[in-house]
Design an enzyme around this catalytic site. Structure first.
Site, PDB file in Angstrom:
ATOM      1  N   GLU A 130       0.705  -1.148   0.049  1.00  0.00           N
ATOM      2  CA  GLU A 130       0.106  -0.064   0.084  1.00  0.00           C
ATOM      3  C   GLU A 130       0.665   1.088   0.055  1.00  0.00           C
ATOM      4  OE1 GLU A 130      -2.945   2.467   3.208  1.00  0.00           O
ATOM      5  OE2 GLU A 130      -2.348   0.378   3.556  1.00  0.00           O
ATOM      6  N   ASP A 167      -1.314  -1.053   5.737  1.00  0.00           N
ATOM      7  CA  ASP A 167      -1.159  -0.407   6.993  1.00  0.00           C
ATOM      8  C   ASP A 167      -2.051  -1.031   8.166  1.00  0.00           C
ATOM      9  OD1 ASP A 167       0.681   1.351   5.927  1.00  0.00           O
ATOM     10  OD2 ASP A 167      -0.684   2.971   5.854  1.00  0.00           O
ATOM     11  N   ASP A 189      -4.356  -0.140  10.102  1.00  0.00           N
ATOM     12  CA  ASP A 189      -5.449   0.858  10.581  1.00  0.00           C
ATOM     13  C   ASP A 189      -6.668   0.417   9.899  1.00  0.00           C
ATOM     14  OD1 ASP A 189      -4.812   1.831   8.038  1.00  0.00           O
ATOM     15  OD2 ASP A 189      -4.157   3.666   8.686  1.00  0.00           O
ATOM     16  N   ASP A 235      -8.184   1.951   7.413  1.00  0.00           N
ATOM     17  CA  ASP A 235      -8.062   2.293   5.905  1.00  0.00           C
ATOM     18  C   ASP A 235      -7.043   1.047   5.339  1.00  0.00           C
ATOM     19  OD1 ASP A 235      -9.390   4.405   5.492  1.00  0.00           O
ATOM     20  OD2 ASP A 235      -7.643   5.829   5.761  1.00  0.00           O
TER      21      ASP A 235
END
Length: 695
Positions: free
Chosen positions: A474, A547, A549, A551
């Site tokens: 990403e 990541d 998180d 998102d």
């Protein structure tokens, strides 16, 4: 352990002891799957009665105390004495393995139960089981504790239990209305046997109830859940009723995922065959006898505009997900009829000498195949594969005869639909041949030979597919760190920009025109959809590195949607993984000259546990604890150590145990229907803590 081995080392397990010692042999596993299998055994006994015309309603209740109850208004379990054992019929059914009314004694013309171990196995694996039978104007009752008959002090499974010492007793506990018969079974699964997290799955139960209601027209099945989920604000029980008078025609329409090319065709027929089976004589001896069997075949069949195949097969309402002889006969008949029709219409269809293959015919097909016959031969107690050899030819004959009649029909609707069907299967054949030709002319090139691979791909040097890895990363910032952290010998990197297209909503053409999706498919090099060739994949592992998180989780879900819809064999083969980057970096200070210790944690509970442990040991840590918001925050050494180096990293393999359930979840989370997704988010909101949201 000793080297000695003699007869006194042998154990003979009597009665239900064998079930408790080796439960997996009878129910497959001791997790939620096995728990549900026990419930199916009880429900299927009631369904077998309904299949024989006895009773038109079954109630299934999930109680708040963890027990489950199944009620029917069928004939009721026999309460008279079975002469060979001297026990009541109720006690025989629940305490004797291989005892029941489905061994060809004439009580059932067709049934799902065959081995006589269903109810007795459930009883053996229950902490408590209560059975009430309405027969002869009375209500007869009996209770069991882990398979042993006796009396409980009250209604709780943990209440004092007194086993029968000499003769067991089937007690009369009430009066039944005139002409009323039926059975009520309530049991508490034994937590000494089943895992702590084993639980009844309401969605799976509802799916099975719906399926059964389709297969037995006129049968009403009521599922009632009186449990309340943790944190739920819903008041009162949830109750759903399933009844479908249209039978498997309605079932096929319900299952169909696409717009129709043909109506749902109903093909029915029967055939007879002979087989030699042991028949129990009045003297108690088993004598091999040649008997004539009748097999009834009922098929609901339709084709749609898509290319996904949805097929369900059943024997006496028991699902056979792995097929068997009836499925083989069905596919052979389809091939025979459609090949013959394509040959007859070769000039109009412009097919030349090309031959249809099975995949061409099955594309876009939705089919429900049911056969009913006495004493079918299954492979194992789980009954997933039918083994009766004669059924293959009977299904083949029925399908061939009925489908040929449909193609020969003078009716205008039949003529137009059969013509559309031939156009569809020939189009599928031509698409397959075209794809194969294109693949043969555009052979996969390795990284050194290829000039068509995306420029942003950072490939590896090794040509050994089995040991190579493709990291889908990403963002460009993470790519820069990953370049330094990777082992360039066998680790390749492909960066993607943010969130890719949601392919669950998009058409195939939109997916292929999307740069990110097209790059992923091109780099993996095995095609997409029906033409996907697992052997052509350029990497042994595909690892999604996003990541840690919200998102990142969303991006991972979008990528998994792409793999599930268009590269599913890669997931089925266990070659798709999710990287697990750490959430925190803790530097623990050691006393004296001893170097400080760097520890990574992967969740908030793990961090708190670590800090508590450090505090108890009298040490301190550098404040503040570093919280990684993204992969780009790590330096190369940290990323290599925690996420990419094979020696210390953690990977989550993406598994596809149930494609149908996975498909429903992907459609719920990523599909076009907004209302069900909103409802899911509202109902599940209590599971999410506000602290876990990055804001």
């Amino acid at each position: 352990m000793t080297a000695e081995y003699s007869a006194h080392h042998l154990q003979v397990l009597e009665g239900l002891e064998a079930v408790r010692k080796r439960p997996g042999m009878y129910i497959g596993s001791t997790d939620s799957r096995g728990l549900m299998h026990c419930l199916w055994e009880i429900i299927d006994n009631s369904v077998d009665e309904a299949l024989g015309g006895h009773g038109s309603r079954i109630d299934i209740v999930l109680h708040t105390d963890g027990s489950v109850e199944v009620r029917d208004r069928a004939r009721g379990i026999p309460v008279d004495i079975e002469p060979r054992t001297g026990l009541s019929g109720v006690e025989v059914v629940f305490t004797k393995l291989h005892a029941g009314g489905k061994f060809g004694g004439g009580s059932y013309a067709a049934s799902g139960g065959l081995h006589g171990v269903g109810a007795s196995v459930v009883n053996a694996l229950s902490e408590r089981l209560d059975v009430d039978v309405d027969r002869n104007g009375k209500t007869w009752s009996m209770s069991f504790h882990r398979g042993e008959p006796g009396v409980f002090a009250n209604g709780a499974p943990t209440s004092t239990f007194t086993p029968f010492e000499t003769n067991s007793e089937l007690r009369v506990t009430g009066r039944a209305a005139k002409g009323v018969t039926g059975t009520r079974i309530r049991y508490w699964a034994d937590r000494q046997i089943f895992t702590k997290d084993a639980a009844f799955n309401l969605e799976e139960l509802a799916q099975r109830a719906r399926q059964t209601a389709f297969l037995v027209p006129g049968l009403e099945i009521v599922v009632r859940d009186e449990r309340r989920a943790d944190g739920s604000t819903a008041a009162g029980p949830v109750e759903t009723t399933y009844r479908y008078d249209g039978g498997i025609s309605e079932f096929a329409e319900f299952l169909a995922p696409d717009a129709a090319v043909t109506d749902t065709w109903r093909l029915t027929g029967s055939g007879t065959f002979t087989e030699t089976v042991p028949v129990l004589q009045p003297t108690g001896a088993m004598v091999p006898t040649q008997v004539e069997r009748e097999c009834h075949v009922d098929i609901a069949l339709r084709w749609g505009t898509g290319y996904d195949t949805v097929s369900r097969s059943f024997v006496n309402i028991i699902a056979t997900p792995k097929g068997g002889t009836h499925q083989q006969g069905f596919e052979q008949g389809l091939m025979k009829v459609l090949r013959a029709q394509v040959e007859q219409n070769a000039r109009r269809l412009k097919v030349g000498t090309d031959k249809l293959e099975k995949d061409d015919i099955l594309a876009g097909m939705t089919a429900v195949l049911t056969v009913r016959l006495p004493e079918p031969q299954f492979e194992g107690q789980t009954k997933e594969v039918l083994g009766t050899p004669a059924v293959r030819q009977i299904v083949n004959n029925v399908l061939t005869s009925e489908l040929m009649a449909r193609f020969a029909s003078p009716k205008r609707d039949d003529k137009s639909q059969t013509a559309l069907l031939l156009d569809k299967v020939v189009a599928e054949m031509k698409a397959r041949i075209s794809a194969r030709t294109h693949k043969e002319t555009q052979r996969r090139k390795n990284a050194l030979e290829s000039s068509s691979l995306p420029a942003k791909l950072v490939d590896c040097r090794s040509s050994d597919v089995a040991h190579s890895e493709l990291f889908i990363v990403e963002g460009d910032s993470a790519l820069g760190t990953a370049k330094l952290a990777r082992n360039s010998e066998f680790q390749a990197l492909l960066p993607i920009r943010g969130k890719i297209l949601n392919v669950q909503k998009a058409s195939v053409s939109d997916m292929l025109s999307n740069a990110e999706c097209a790059s992923i498919i091109q780099v993996i090099g095995a095609g997409s959809g029906r033409s996907f060739d697992l052997d052509a994949a350029r990497y042994g592992k595909v690892i999604l590195m996003s990541d840690a998180d919200v998102d990142g989780a969303h991006i991972r879900t979008l990528l998994l949607t792409l793999f599930f819809r268009y590269m599913r064999p890669l997931v089925e083969a266990g070659r798709v993984f999710a990287a697990v980057p750490p959430l925190h970096r803790v530097i623990v200070m050691n006393p004296g000259t001893k170097p400080n210790e760097t520890i990574y944690t992967y969740s908030e509970p793990e961090l708190h546990t670590l800090l508590t442990k450090v505090t108890k040991s009298g040490r301190r840590w550098h404040e503040p604890v570093q919280r990684y918001k993204g992969l780009g925050e790590m330096d190369a050494d940290q990323l290599a150590t925690t996420t990419m180096d094979r020696g210390g990293r953690l990977l989550r393999r993406v598994r596809l145990e149930d494609a149908e359930t996975a498909g429903r979840i992907f459609e719920l989370l990523m599909g076009n229907e907004v209302a069900p997704r909103r409802e899911f988010i509202v109902e599940s909101s209590h599971r999410l803590s506000r602290e876990s949201i990055d804001a």
